[in-house]
Write a protein that holds these residues in place. Sequence first.
Motif, PDB file in Angstrom:
ATOM      1  N   ASP A  68     -39.413   9.618  16.323  1.00 35.74           N
ATOM      2  CA  ASP A  68     -39.537   8.216  15.917  1.00 35.74           C
ATOM      3  C   ASP A  68     -38.329   7.400  16.368  1.00 35.74           C
ATOM      4  OD1 ASP A  68     -40.727   6.006  14.171  1.00 35.74           O
ATOM      5  OD2 ASP A  68     -38.740   6.253  13.275  1.00 35.74           O
ATOM      6  N   PHE A 119     -52.608  12.553  13.652  1.00 33.96           N
ATOM      7  CA  PHE A 119     -51.716  12.196  14.750  1.00 33.96           C
ATOM      8  C   PHE A 119     -51.397  13.425  15.573  1.00 33.96           C
ATOM      9  CE2 PHE A 119     -49.102  12.951  11.014  1.00 33.96           C
ATOM     10  CZ  PHE A 119     -48.070  13.741  11.485  1.00 33.96           C
ATOM     11  N   MET A 135     -52.044   8.252  17.213  1.00 35.62           N
ATOM     12  CA  MET A 135     -52.970   8.410  16.097  1.00 35.62           C
ATOM     13  C   MET A 135     -54.407   8.292  16.576  1.00 35.62           C
ATOM     14  SD  MET A 135     -51.414   6.439  12.798  1.00 35.62           S
ATOM     15  CE  MET A 135     -49.759   6.773  12.205  1.00 35.62           C
ATOM     16  N   GLU A 152     -41.580   7.554  22.194  1.00 39.49           N
ATOM     17  CA  GLU A 152     -42.732   6.697  21.957  1.00 39.49           C
ATOM     18  C   GLU A 152     -43.305   6.959  20.563  1.00 39.49           C
ATOM     19  OE1 GLU A 152     -44.097   4.311  23.903  1.00 39.49           O
ATOM     20  OE2 GLU A 152     -42.394   4.578  25.244  1.00 39.49           O
ATOM     21  N   PRO A 153     -44.024   5.974  19.992  1.00 39.91           N
ATOM     22  CA  PRO A 153     -44.657   6.203  18.686  1.00 39.91           C
ATOM     23  C   PRO A 153     -45.636   7.366  18.744  1.00 39.91           C
ATOM     24  CG  PRO A 153     -44.685   3.867  19.268  1.00 39.91           C
ATOM     25  CD  PRO A 153     -44.222   4.617  20.484  1.00 39.91           C
ATOM     26  N   LEU A 154     -45.836   8.007  17.602  1.00 41.57           N
ATOM     27  CA  LEU A 154     -46.779   9.104  17.523  1.00 41.57           C
ATOM     28  C   LEU A 154     -48.199   8.596  17.767  1.00 41.57           C
ATOM     29  CD1 LEU A 154     -45.352  10.849  14.333  1.00 41.57           C
ATOM     30  CD2 LEU A 154     -45.013  11.536  16.701  1.00 41.57           C
ATOM     31  N   LEU A 158     -45.113   5.212   9.477  1.00 42.18           N
ATOM     32  CA  LEU A 158     -45.011   6.670   9.469  1.00 42.18           C
ATOM     33  C   LEU A 158     -43.579   7.106   9.751  1.00 42.18           C
ATOM     34  CD1 LEU A 158     -46.204   9.516   9.405  1.00 42.18           C
ATOM     35  CD2 LEU A 158     -46.878   9.219  11.801  1.00 42.18           C
ATOM     36  N   GLY A 159     -42.950   6.462  10.726  1.00 40.58           N
ATOM     37  CA  GLY A 159     -41.570   6.785  11.039  1.00 40.58           C
ATOM     38  C   GLY A 159     -40.633   6.494   9.876  1.00 40.58           C
ATOM     39  N   TRP A 164     -48.559   0.991  12.173  1.00 38.77           N
ATOM     40  CA  TRP A 164     -48.744   2.260  11.464  1.00 38.77           C
ATOM     41  C   TRP A 164     -47.705   3.285  11.896  1.00 38.77           C
ATOM     42  CZ3 TRP A 164     -54.771   2.684  12.278  1.00 38.77           C
ATOM     43  CH2 TRP A 164     -55.396   1.705  11.493  1.00 38.77           C
ATOM     44  N   SER A 165     -47.405   3.302  13.179  1.00 36.81           N
ATOM     45  CA  SER A 165     -46.430   4.267  13.674  1.00 36.81           C
ATOM     46  C   SER A 165     -45.051   3.999  13.076  1.00 36.81           C
ATOM     47  CB  SER A 165     -46.362   4.213  15.201  1.00 36.81           C
ATOM     48  OG  SER A 165     -45.454   5.181  15.686  1.00 36.81           O
ATOM     49  N   LEU A 207     -51.864   0.056  15.497  1.00 35.66           N
ATOM     50  CA  LEU A 207     -51.169   1.318  15.755  1.00 35.66           C
ATOM     51  C   LEU A 207     -49.646   1.198  15.763  1.00 35.66           C
ATOM     52  CD1 LEU A 207     -53.449   3.039  18.414  1.00 35.66           C
ATOM     53  CD2 LEU A 207     -53.164   3.647  16.017  1.00 35.66           C
ATOM     54  N   PRO A 208     -49.074   0.177  16.415  1.00 33.19           N
ATOM     55  CA  PRO A 208     -47.609   0.077  16.371  1.00 33.19           C
ATOM     56  C   PRO A 208     -47.075  -0.063  14.947  1.00 33.19           C
ATOM     57  CG  PRO A 208     -48.495  -1.307  18.121  1.00 33.19           C
ATOM     58  CD  PRO A 208     -49.665  -0.833  17.317  1.00 33.19           C
TER      59      PRO A 208
END
Length: 267
Positions: free
Chosen positions: A160, A232, A168, A164-166, A69-70, A65-66, A62-63
Amino acid sequence: MPPLIASDPIIGAKFSRAAKHAIELKDSIAKWVDEETELVIDQSGDLKTASLRLIVSSPPRLPEWSVILGDTVHNLRSALDVWMYKYICSTYSGELHTEDKDVYFPIFKAGKDFRNWKAKTGIYLSDSMTSALLEAQPYRFDIPLAQNAMWLIHQFDIADKHREPLVMNLAAPSGLSPFKIRTYHPDYTENSIRARVASVSITEGGLMVVLESDYPLHNVELSSGLKLVPYFEFEGGNYQLMHTLREFLPGVQNMIRRVETAGTSST
C-alpha cells in the motif's frame, strides 16, 4: 506494569481506527453493489444452458476502496510498531542507542532477518520477550506465508505504501448455490448439471457462472440473499476481503497479548 494492549490509549485508538475503516469499506462496497449492479440470468433456446451475468451501471470506486483497505492494514501494522516502541521505553531503563526507525515489531520470513533485528533492537529486551517474539515469527508456523495473517499484514502494508493499489474483483458463490432450479424431466438430478464459475471484472461486469445440463431447465432463478463476494488479488493469491479483514484485527490483538504475556511472565 499493566499490559499495554489493554491500557495504552494510542494502541487502542489504532485498533478502533482499523475497525472503523473496515466497516466503512464493507458498507461502501455493499452500497455500490446494491445500487450500481444487477445480476441477470440468460437461457439458451433448448433450456440446457443458463448463464449468470453481472451488469455494472457505473464503475466502482476502486481507488477509494484501495485507500481505505490500505488505511485499515496500516493502522494494524502501526499498532504493532507503537506497542514495540512503548514496551521498550517502559521496560528498558538505559539509553537507547538505536534510531527510532529500527524500533519496530519484527515480522520476518527467515531466521537471519530476525537475528539482524535482534542485534539492533532485541538488545533492549529481556530474553523472555525476545523468545516470545521469536515464536511469533511467520516462519516458525507450519503454514504457508500466504496464509499467515501477520505476514500478510506486513506485506499488504508495504504494498500500500510503495506500490500500486491492490486489485479488487467480485465473485459469485461457487457451484449451484446461487440458483433455484426447476425441471420437469424425470431423470434430472443435481449430477445432471455442470457449473463453470469465472471471476469477473468489477469495473466491466460479465459472465460469472454457466450451467450446462443434460436436460432442459424449465425455470432458473437466483436464490434469495445471494451476495457477490468482494476479493482482492495479491502476489498470485486471492483473498476474500471481509473474511481476511475479520482475521486481521483479532489476529493482531491476540498476537500482542500472547507476546506480552509470554514475554513478561518470567521477568
